[in-house]
Design a protein around this motif. Structure first.
Motif, PDB file in Angstrom:
ATOM      1  N   THR A  92      45.871   4.540  54.868  1.00 43.17           N
ATOM      2  CA  THR A  92      45.226   3.229  54.991  1.00 43.17           C
ATOM      3  C   THR A  92      45.246   2.756  56.440  1.00 43.17           C
ATOM      4  N   THR A  93      46.375   2.910  57.098  1.00 44.16           N
ATOM      5  CA  THR A  93      46.507   2.493  58.502  1.00 44.16           C
ATOM      6  C   THR A  93      45.579   3.310  59.403  1.00 44.16           C
ATOM      7  N   ARG A  96      41.829   2.571  58.685  1.00 41.60           N
ATOM      8  CA  ARG A  96      41.445   1.244  59.171  1.00 41.60           C
ATOM      9  C   ARG A  96      41.356   1.239  60.693  1.00 41.60           C
ATOM     10  N   ASN A  97      42.340   1.809  61.370  1.00 39.09           N
ATOM     11  CA  ASN A  97      42.342   1.809  62.834  1.00 39.09           C
ATOM     12  C   ASN A  97      41.203   2.637  63.432  1.00 39.09           C
ATOM     13  N   ALA A  99      38.389   3.314  61.719  1.00 37.09           N
ATOM     14  CA  ALA A  99      37.166   2.972  60.974  1.00 37.09           C
ATOM     15  C   ALA A  99      36.558   4.243  60.355  1.00 37.09           C
ATOM     16  N   GLU A 101      36.905   5.901  56.721  1.00 33.94           N
ATOM     17  CA  GLU A 101      37.351   6.036  55.334  1.00 33.94           C
ATOM     18  C   GLU A 101      36.725   7.251  54.667  1.00 33.94           C
TER      19      GLU A 101
END
Length: 124
Positions: A92-93, A96-97, A99, A101
């Motif tokens: 997840t980290t 997110r960092n 961008a 997924e």
């Protein structure tokens, strides 16, 4: 839609999660360990190798956790639950960092089919 190089594998309880470098990015594709069958539509394509490795590890640990729960119940699965939770947080980290997924492998198949159709139209 051809693989350039297999660069890593995360071993789950039932499937291996192979990371292929491709022109489109990095494909994480599940392969059934007992049959060798690839489930490309269940895969994900990532722009970054870091996100691809984190995703593959998370999926492999989820399989180990599920298998441990079936075999030993909640008590026997506790170590796998902690490992999976850490892998989930890490993915997840990272995603997110960066961008990143990923996108479903089914989109990769659809794009390849589109390119094939365009090529046939061009040649006829």
């Amino acid at each position: 839609m051809e693989a350039l190089m297999l660069i890593g594998v995360a071993e789950g309880a039932v499937r291996s999660f192979e990371i292929d470098e491709r022109a489109e990015g990095y494909l994480v594709r599940p392969r059934q360990r007992d049959t060798g069958q690839v489930e490309i539509e269940a895969g994900r394509v990532f722009r970054t190798v870091v996100a691809a490795f984190a995703f593959a590890e998370r999926e492999a640990l989820l399989e180990h956790y599920a298998a441990a729960r079936l075999e030993g119940g909640p008590e026997g699965a506790m170590p796998f639950a902690r490992d999976w939770s850490r892998a989930e947080t890490l993915f997840t980290t990272i995603s997110r960092n960066l961008a990143d997924e990923g996108v479903g492998g089914d989109l990769l198949l659809a794009w390849a089919a589109y390119e094939d159709a365009q090529e046939r139209r061009r040649l006829h």
